[in-house]
Enzyme design. Structure first.
Site, mmCIF file in Angstrom:
data_model
loop_
_atom_site.group_PDB
_atom_site.id
_atom_site.type_symbol
_atom_site.label_atom_id
_atom_site.label_comp_id
_atom_site.label_asym_id
_atom_site.label_seq_id
_atom_site.Cartn_x
_atom_site.Cartn_y
_atom_site.Cartn_z
ATOM 1 N N SER A 22 -9.153 61.838 4.912
ATOM 2 C CA SER A 22 -7.901 61.271 2.744
ATOM 3 C C SER A 22 -7.899 59.635 3.173
ATOM 4 C CB SER A 22 -7.236 61.926 2.521
ATOM 5 O OG SER A 22 -6.082 61.946 3.558
ATOM 6 N N ASN A 109 3.816 66.073 4.991
ATOM 7 C CA ASN A 109 3.912 66.115 3.647
ATOM 8 C C ASN A 109 5.467 65.400 3.008
ATOM 9 O OD1 ASN A 109 2.133 68.379 4.853
ATOM 10 N ND2 ASN A 109 3.550 70.092 5.295
ATOM 11 N N THR A 154 -4.315 56.704 -45.334
ATOM 12 C CA THR A 154 -4.447 57.614 -45.165
ATOM 13 C C THR A 154 -5.570 58.259 -45.641
ATOM 14 O OG1 THR A 154 -3.552 58.398 -47.601
ATOM 15 C CG2 THR A 154 -1.840 57.823 -46.317
ATOM 16 N N HIS A 155 -6.561 59.588 -45.030
ATOM 17 C CA HIS A 155 -7.774 59.980 -44.979
ATOM 18 C C HIS A 155 -8.552 58.878 -44.768
ATOM 19 C CE1 HIS A 155 -5.015 63.510 -46.481
ATOM 20 N NE2 HIS A 155 -4.903 62.846 -46.817
ATOM 21 N N SER A 276 -26.398 42.212 -28.417
ATOM 22 C CA SER A 276 -27.444 43.798 -28.017
ATOM 23 C C SER A 276 -28.559 42.506 -27.093
ATOM 24 C CB SER A 276 -28.210 43.575 -29.734
ATOM 25 O OG SER A 276 -28.559 44.173 -29.127
ATOM 26 N N LYS A 282 -26.723 40.597 -33.323
ATOM 27 C CA LYS A 282 -25.168 41.979 -33.434
ATOM 28 C C LYS A 282 -24.541 41.222 -32.435
ATOM 29 C CE LYS A 282 -24.785 45.559 -33.657
ATOM 30 N NZ LYS A 282 -25.237 47.015 -32.951
ATOM 31 N N ASN A 284 -20.957 42.250 -31.093
ATOM 32 C CA ASN A 284 -20.662 44.283 -31.002
ATOM 33 C C ASN A 284 -19.040 44.303 -30.244
ATOM 34 O OD1 ASN A 284 -22.616 45.332 -31.767
ATOM 35 N ND2 ASN A 284 -24.058 45.335 -29.688
ATOM 36 N N GLU A 289 -15.135 49.408 -27.440
ATOM 37 C CA GLU A 289 -15.305 50.976 -27.654
ATOM 38 C C GLU A 289 -14.887 51.190 -26.113
ATOM 39 O OE1 GLU A 289 -19.684 50.871 -29.578
ATOM 40 O OE2 GLU A 289 -18.979 48.471 -30.066
ATOM 41 N N TYR A 316 3.395 73.000 0.601
ATOM 42 C CA TYR A 316 2.600 72.079 0.843
ATOM 43 C C TYR A 316 0.790 72.901 1.115
ATOM 44 C CZ TYR A 316 -1.238 68.462 2.072
ATOM 45 O OH TYR A 316 -1.827 68.403 1.936
ATOM 46 N N GLN A 321 -4.088 67.484 -1.388
ATOM 47 C CA GLN A 321 -4.690 66.104 -1.556
ATOM 48 C C GLN A 321 -5.414 65.092 -2.095
ATOM 49 O OE1 GLN A 321 -5.404 65.047 2.736
ATOM 50 N NE2 GLN A 321 -7.707 65.168 2.165
ATOM 51 N N LYS A 324 -4.327 62.069 -5.470
ATOM 52 C CA LYS A 324 -4.211 60.548 -4.957
ATOM 53 C C LYS A 324 -5.357 59.690 -6.115
ATOM 54 C CE LYS A 324 -3.348 61.703 -1.008
ATOM 55 N NZ LYS A 324 -2.386 62.798 -0.733
HETATM 56 N N1 ARG Z 1 -3.064 63.683 3.393
HETATM 57 C C1 ARG Z 1 -2.686 64.444 2.952
HETATM 58 C C2 ARG Z 1 -2.286 64.590 1.788
HETATM 59 O O1 ARG Z 1 -2.344 64.068 1.243
HETATM 60 C C3 ARG Z 1 -1.189 64.692 3.880
HETATM 61 C C4 ARG Z 1 -0.336 65.130 4.186
HETATM 62 C C5 ARG Z 1 -1.005 66.573 5.882
HETATM 63 N N2 ARG Z 1 -0.755 67.690 5.227
HETATM 64 C C6 ARG Z 1 -0.858 68.804 6.256
HETATM 65 N N3 ARG Z 1 -0.476 69.582 6.186
HETATM 66 N N4 ARG Z 1 -2.298 68.454 6.675
HETATM 67 O O2 ARG Z 1 -1.759 65.816 1.354
#
Ligand code: ARG
Length: 464
Positions: A22, A109, A154-155, A276, A282, A284, A289, A316, A321, A324
């Site tokens: 990751s 974790n 309204t509407h 455009s 144009k 825009n 948007e 966990y 993972q 993120k």
């Molecule tokens: N890279 C992992 C995550 O983002 C960190 C935690 C990993 N823990 C494990 N026991 N593999 O969740």
């Protein structure tokens, strides 16, 4: 060899190595990861779990790593999987045995849980500041347009006259709740998972209050399984950001309508419009948007993370993972949208004559006409019917209510008098709506003051 390579007799397959890692996205947690490790090491030393010398070496090592990362001198590797193991491996490379003691009484974790909380806590502060900037832009325009009459809808049908200030201040009020939601979310997020270990705490005599306080949390989280398992703070943030984007998207939609030739209530600044490639005429509203479009992306991340978390057993699981990227992207998207949206609002040109013209047609004063009769003693429902008949009469003749002669009006009700014309004028219709929260200038002045106070208090709170 992997940090966890002890029980393995084969190298990880290259595909698995990349698949599992990751670091490509969690590298952005490097600051928080180091901050968490510094607090952890200090606590370990204070509790007599590692020596002072080791702690000093760890601190110096981590500070060096932080400086080097910031100077762009560090290359992370997928072999070390994530930011936690990348930093730990670097540390051990640099300071030897002391580095290997850092992970005592800790797991990735609880480490990742603390990193993400620290990161999002800071981002929330930045987003709140950006919202306050937008509210300031809204306020500035609202102050200029307390007497600018426009149709309220309204509407999407002309309904009753309001002022442009009133319309803008509605968004000011929504954004105020957005700030509230984000700060509530931050307050709930602000408990420390560090010390939860892998899931079951630890046999070492750690002090979770010490790390919690050192990292600016209000308390350690109460349950170690919960500490490493929950991602509700991230989901709650995505939810608050989705609501915020929904508000920006509605505002965007109105901007898009308003700058169309059909409305022409506003004109966007050249610097905030695009052209455009084929149609020379144009101009825009791409910014609005795109904000509207990016709203879907933020909603998607909310749904995505809710779905990732659905049905996961405690504690966990590697699925987590996947938390993120959606959260990072949602935060990035919101932080991209807010300033450009603020610039667009601050620079737009308002066209009060066109708003007024639109408000002058479409029987926008019909309620006021019924209210006029009601104030003269007719029950409102009867007045409503009488004015309905008048509107029919006018439509047949292509007239407005205010164009009718007193004789014509009196055919419908003898209660009509010469003062009706003033009551039907746009100034009166908008200016007499003095009820709390209404569009009358004295009321929008109160709303402006209240929003100003909110911004001032929020800025002070965020600096404190
Ligand atoms: N890279 C992992 C995550 O983002 C960190 C935690 C990993 N823990 C494990 N026991 N593999 O969740």
């Amino acid at each position: 060899m992997k940090l966890w390579g002890g029980r393995f007799r084969k190298e990880t397959d290259d595909l698995v190595n990349d698949f599992n890692s990751s670091i490509q996205f969690d590298c952005r947690l490097y600051r928080e990861d180091i901050q968490g490790s510094l607090a952890h090491a200090a606590m370990l030393a204070d509790c007599g779990i590692i020596s002072r010398e080791d702690e000093a070496a760890i601190r110096a090592g981590l500070e060096g790593i932080l400086a080097d990362i910031e100077a762009g001198k560090v290359e992370f590797t997928a072999d070390n999987e994530d930011i936690h193991m990348n930093v730990e491996a670097l540390l051990t490379e640099r300071i030897g045995a002391a580095g290997k003691r850092l992970h005592t009484a800790r797991s990735r974790n609880d480490q990742v849980a603390v990193d993400l909380r620290l990161y999002l806590r800071r981002e929330i502060g930045e987003i709140v500041d950006q919202i306050l900037d937008l509210q300031e832009a809204i306020l500035a325009k609202a102050k200029e347009h307390q007497n600018t009459v426009m149709p309220g809808y309204t509407h999407l049908q002309r309904a009753q006259p309001i002022s442009f200030a009133q319309h803008l201040l509605a968004y000011g009020a929504m954004l105020r709740r957005d700030v509230g939601r984000l700060l509530d979310c931050r307050a709930r997020m602000n408990e420390c998972p560090l010390g939860s270990g892998a899931l079951a705490g630890t046999t070492y005599p750690i002090d979770r209050w010490e790390t919690a306080k050192a990292l600016g949390f209000t308390a350690p989280m109460d349950n170690s399984l919960d500490g490493v398992s929950d991602r509700d703070y991230a989901i709650e943030l995505l939810s608050a950001l989705s609501v915020l984007m929904m508000h920006l998207s509605r505002f965007s939609e109105e901007i898009i309508l308003w700058c169309s030739w059909e409305f022409k209530f506003i004109e966007l600044d050249d610097a905030y419009s695009t052209g455009s490639s084929i149609m020379p005429q144009k101009k825009n509203p791409d910014v609005a948007e795109l904000v509207r479009g990016k709203t879907g992306r933020v909603y998607g991340h909310l749904m995505g993370l809710l779905t990732t978390m659905k049905g996961l057993p405690l504690a966990y699981n590697k699925d987590m993972q996947e938390d993120k990227e959606p959260v990072f992207d949602a935060v990035d998207t919101v932080k991209l949208c807010l300033p450009v949206f603020t610039g667009m609002i601050a620079t737009m040109k308002v066209l009060p004559e066109n708003m007024r013209r639109a408000a002058s047609a479409g029987f926008i004063n019909a309620t006021d006409c019924a209210d006029y009769l009601t104030k003269k003693g007719l029950p409102f429902r009867d007045a409503y019917t009488a004015v309905g008949n008048l509107v029919y009469y006018c439509t047949e003749r292509g007239k407005g209510l205010e164009d009718l002669s007193l004789e014509e009006l009196r055919q419908i009700s003898p209660l009509f008098d010469g003062d009706v014309y003033e009551a039907l004028g746009l100034e009166a219709c908008m200016g007499q709506r003095k009820s709390w929260g209404g569009p009358a200038p004295e009321e929008t002045a109160r709303q402006i003051q209240s929003l100003e106070a909110f911004i001032r208090d929020s800025r002070e709170a965020s600096e404190a």
